[in-house]
Design a protein around this motif. Structure first.
Motif, mmCIF file in Angstrom:
data_model
loop_
_atom_site.group_PDB
_atom_site.id
_atom_site.type_symbol
_atom_site.label_atom_id
_atom_site.label_comp_id
_atom_site.label_asym_id
_atom_site.label_seq_id
_atom_site.Cartn_x
_atom_site.Cartn_y
_atom_site.Cartn_z
ATOM 1 N N ASN A 1 -17.549 -13.523 69.478
ATOM 2 C CA ASN A 1 -17.613 -12.436 68.818
ATOM 3 C C ASN A 1 -19.040 -12.251 68.206
ATOM 4 N N ARG A 2 -19.961 -13.251 69.880
ATOM 5 C CA ARG A 2 -21.305 -12.538 69.406
ATOM 6 C C ARG A 2 -21.903 -11.329 70.597
ATOM 7 N N ASN A 3 -23.139 -10.473 70.311
ATOM 8 C CA ASN A 3 -23.998 -9.665 70.958
ATOM 9 C C ASN A 3 -24.078 -10.500 73.014
ATOM 10 N N LEU A 4 -23.427 -10.194 73.741
ATOM 11 C CA LEU A 4 -23.641 -11.419 74.743
ATOM 12 C C LEU A 4 -24.884 -10.522 75.268
ATOM 13 N N GLU A 5 -24.627 -8.872 75.081
ATOM 14 C CA GLU A 5 -26.326 -8.594 76.224
ATOM 15 C C GLU A 5 -27.025 -8.625 76.155
ATOM 16 N N GLU A 6 -26.749 -8.816 74.100
ATOM 17 C CA GLU A 6 -28.072 -9.066 73.270
ATOM 18 C C GLU A 6 -28.668 -10.282 74.433
ATOM 19 N N GLN A 7 -28.106 -11.583 74.058
ATOM 20 C CA GLN A 7 -28.109 -13.083 74.884
ATOM 21 C C GLN A 7 -28.681 -12.688 76.509
ATOM 22 N N VAL A 8 -28.169 -12.470 77.497
ATOM 23 C CA VAL A 8 -28.818 -12.035 77.968
ATOM 24 C C VAL A 8 -30.343 -11.208 78.324
ATOM 25 N N VAL B 1 -10.977 -10.450 81.995
ATOM 26 C CA VAL B 1 -11.705 -10.115 81.063
ATOM 27 C C VAL B 1 -12.108 -10.190 80.508
ATOM 28 N N LEU B 2 -13.047 -9.223 79.523
ATOM 29 C CA LEU B 2 -13.825 -9.624 78.020
ATOM 30 C C LEU B 2 -13.679 -9.461 77.154
ATOM 31 N N ILE B 3 -12.961 -9.509 76.126
ATOM 32 C CA ILE B 3 -12.880 -9.098 74.878
ATOM 33 C C ILE B 3 -13.848 -9.462 73.556
ATOM 34 N N LEU B 4 -14.518 -9.014 73.643
ATOM 35 C CA LEU B 4 -15.163 -9.286 72.908
ATOM 36 C C LEU B 4 -14.587 -8.178 71.242
ATOM 37 N N GLY B 5 -15.185 -8.711 70.133
ATOM 38 C CA GLY B 5 -15.005 -8.154 68.585
ATOM 39 C C GLY B 5 -15.381 -9.016 67.431
ATOM 40 N N GLU B 6 -14.960 -9.151 66.331
ATOM 41 C CA GLU B 6 -15.591 -9.813 65.099
ATOM 42 C C GLU B 6 -14.311 -10.984 65.236
ATOM 43 N N SER B 7 -15.079 -11.699 63.974
ATOM 44 C CA SER B 7 -13.812 -13.332 63.888
ATOM 45 C C SER B 7 -12.961 -12.555 63.376
ATOM 46 N N PHE C 1 -7.673 -19.098 78.965
ATOM 47 C CA PHE C 1 -9.040 -18.112 77.891
ATOM 48 C C PHE C 1 -9.871 -18.985 77.285
ATOM 49 N N LEU C 2 -11.328 -18.871 77.623
ATOM 50 C CA LEU C 2 -12.962 -19.122 77.073
ATOM 51 C C LEU C 2 -12.633 -18.709 75.949
ATOM 52 N N ASP C 3 -12.493 -19.191 74.732
ATOM 53 C CA ASP C 3 -12.828 -17.706 73.335
ATOM 54 C C ASP C 3 -14.390 -19.016 73.101
ATOM 55 N N GLU C 4 -15.110 -17.882 72.249
ATOM 56 C CA GLU C 4 -16.466 -18.176 71.795
ATOM 57 C C GLU C 4 -17.548 -18.236 73.148
ATOM 58 N N ILE C 5 -16.974 -17.856 74.748
ATOM 59 C CA ILE C 5 -18.117 -17.945 75.603
ATOM 60 C C ILE C 5 -19.602 -17.781 75.234
ATOM 61 N N GLY C 6 -19.482 -16.937 74.751
ATOM 62 C CA GLY C 6 -21.959 -17.119 74.052
ATOM 63 C C GLY C 6 -21.887 -18.717 73.891
ATOM 64 N N ASP D 1 -25.547 -12.712 85.281
ATOM 65 C CA ASP D 1 -24.505 -12.816 86.597
ATOM 66 C C ASP D 1 -23.330 -13.187 86.302
ATOM 67 N N LEU D 2 -23.640 -14.189 85.084
ATOM 68 C CA LEU D 2 -22.439 -14.352 84.573
ATOM 69 C C LEU D 2 -21.417 -13.640 83.456
ATOM 70 N N PHE D 3 -22.347 -12.874 82.544
ATOM 71 C CA PHE D 3 -21.561 -12.024 82.534
ATOM 72 C C PHE D 3 -21.044 -10.995 83.027
ATOM 73 N N TYR D 4 -21.858 -10.247 83.660
ATOM 74 C CA TYR D 4 -20.913 -9.087 84.532
ATOM 75 C C TYR D 4 -19.643 -9.529 86.181
ATOM 76 N N ARG D 5 -20.038 -11.217 85.884
ATOM 77 C CA ARG D 5 -18.524 -11.963 86.524
ATOM 78 C C ARG D 5 -17.517 -11.390 85.552
ATOM 79 N N LEU D 6 -18.243 -12.363 84.317
ATOM 80 C CA LEU D 6 -16.998 -12.138 82.992
ATOM 81 C C LEU D 6 -16.590 -10.700 82.735
ATOM 82 N N ASN D 7 -17.377 -9.829 82.411
ATOM 83 C CA ASN D 7 -17.266 -8.361 82.085
ATOM 84 C C ASN D 7 -16.627 -7.715 83.035
#
Length: 458
Positions: free
Chosen positions: A284-291, A167-173, A240-245, A299-305
């Motif tokens: 709390n970051r835009n991981l797709e933008e980081q990709v 599970v990937l949880i996205l959202g502001e701090s 739980f891996l917080d701030e995975i970015g 590939d890691l993004f899709y594994r987590l997401n």
């Protein structure tokens, strides 16, 4: 608190002997000469321990034990008899007796058995209390809110928790990402195993691999012993891996291998270890933008997401603010105080404040009001930057003062935009086309802005 014990025996001398012995130990003792009389006592008094003979006229001790466990399962029970048989002992233990005493018995033996029975009862109650506390804190009752966005979130948690999907949880701090991660864990089949949380942004890059996967003695300077990493500590449970970015690219490749192969290797080790761990990640970051930028592996993004949960910022669920205020108030004011918790004026200010720090900022604000004001939360008890938020929404930039603790500019501007949209709709009686014209926007642009805040509902 006084410990109450009920002694049940048809022999007067035995009842009085035990009553005197137990009273000398500091216990409150009642006596019953038969099981029927004991049940009358049990109907009106909650006992910590019952000591009962097995052989009695009428209802025997085994039948009494069954009734006690049915009606008061937390009450500890000791059985005693002069006619000790292995069969009776097994039957009594199966029905829930703590132990079995054969007459004649030694005084010290009784004292020890009573203490042990009460200690086991206390341990059982403490375990029940802790389980209840965990459920209240990390079950759905720990997530406060009845807004549409929160109800949608509850529904998603219910559906995803029983699965093994990442599970990937996205959202502001400050929106409560870890609380949702814990809710997923404690509503899953892994709830009796470990929940291990780590903030990836708080670990130095040079130590992150060792923290996650562990290390062997001598693998680097300072590695004086073998050490289990977080994947081992979370074995069978949830990591739980917080701030995975914040995880560096080199380590992302090793993390990807763990997700693909379900195994890892300690730093300096030569043997692979199985990783029976469910991953819940958050950012709390835009991981797709980081990709797109190349700072996060696609590939890691899709594994987590596998399943994505989006945490709504507080400004998008302002109807939950009164519930949250009451919840935090009860948390910091340890009493059942009745009366007004927050004045209408103060609540109005909070409902219009953009809360750049989200739920965490609201909790800190309530705690501050309790420390400085004590009783009801009033307009005067709110911090200056909160009281001035309504005025600063329309004030020139030069009159605005950035809070000392910093702020989320995008969140603040979003809050202003949302209030302007709402005000335009209100002034135009809810007619969107007129509201768009009032703000000098095309109807399509106005609809787009409403949708951004989840307000474009027919």
């Amino acid at each position: 608190m006084e410990i109450r014990i009920l002694v049940v025996d048809d022999e007067l001398s035995m009842r009085e002997f035990l009553a005197i012995l137990l009273k000398r130990e500091g216990y409150a003792v009642d006596q019953a000469d038969c099981a029927e009389k004991a049940l009358e006592f049990l109907d009106s008094i909650t006992y910590d321990l019952v000591i009962s003979d097995v052989k009695m006229p009428g209802l025997d001790g085994i039948a009494l034990l069954g009734r006690i466990k049915e009606n008061s399962p937390d009450t500890a029970v000791l059985m005693m008899t002069a006619f000790s048989t292995a069969e009776q002992a097994v039957e009594a233990m199966k029905l829930g007796a703590y132990d079995y005493i054969a007459k004649p018995f030694k005084v010290e033996e009784v004292k020890v058995l009573v203490r042990n029975a009460l200690e086991k009862r206390d341990l059982k109650r403490e375990n029940q209390r802790l389980r209840q506390e965990v459920q209240e804190r990390y079950g759905f009752s720990g997530l406060i809110g009845k807004s549409k966005k929160m109800r949608e979130l509850y529904s998603l948690i219910e559906r995803v928790a029983p699965s093994i999907a990442n599970v990937l949880i996205l959202g502001e701090s400050g929106t409560g990402k870890e609380l949702v991660a814990r809710a997923i864990h404690y509503n899953s089949p892994r709830k009796d195993k470990a929940f291990v949380a780590v903030n990836c942004g708080a670990i130095p890059e040079t130590l992150m691999e060792s923290e996650l996967f562990g290390h062997k003695k001598g693998s680097f300077t300072g590695a004086i012993n073998d050490r289990a990493g977080l994947f081992e500590q979370a074995g069978g449970g949830t990591l739980f891996l917080d701030e995975i970015g914040e995880v560096p690219l080199q380590l992302q490749a090793k993390l990807l291998r763990v997700l693909q192969e379900k195994e890892f290797r300690r730093v300096g080790g030569v043997a692979d270890q199985k990783a029976d761990v469910r991953i819940v990640a958050a950012s709390n970051r835009n991981l797709e933008e980081q990709v797109r930028e190349g700072s996060f592996r696609e590939d890691l993004f899709y594994r987590l997401n596998v399943v994505q949960l989006q945490m709504p910022p507080l400004r998008e669920r302002t109807e939950d603010i009164p519930l949250l205020v009451e919840h935090f108030y009860r948390k910091y004011v340890q009493s059942n105080r009745n009366g007004e918790i927050i004045t209408p004026g103060a609540l109005k200010i909070l409902m219009s404040y953009p809360f750049p720090g989200n739920v965490r900022e609201l909790e800190n604000l309530v705690e501050r009001c309790m420390v400085l004001g004590g009783g009801t939360i009033s307009e005067e008890s709110l911090p200056p930057q909160v009281r001035g938020s309504q005025k600063s929404a329309t004030a020139p930039v030069g009159d605005f003062e950035i809070p000392s603790e910093g702020m989320d500019l995008e969140g603040y501007l979003d809050g202003i935009e949302k209030r302007i949209l709402l005000q335009a709709l209100e002034r135009c009686g809810g007619v969107k086309k007129k509201a768009a014209e009032l703000l000098g926007l095309t109807f399509r642009s106005f609809r787009y802005r409403l949708a951004k805040f989840g307000m474009d509902e027919e």
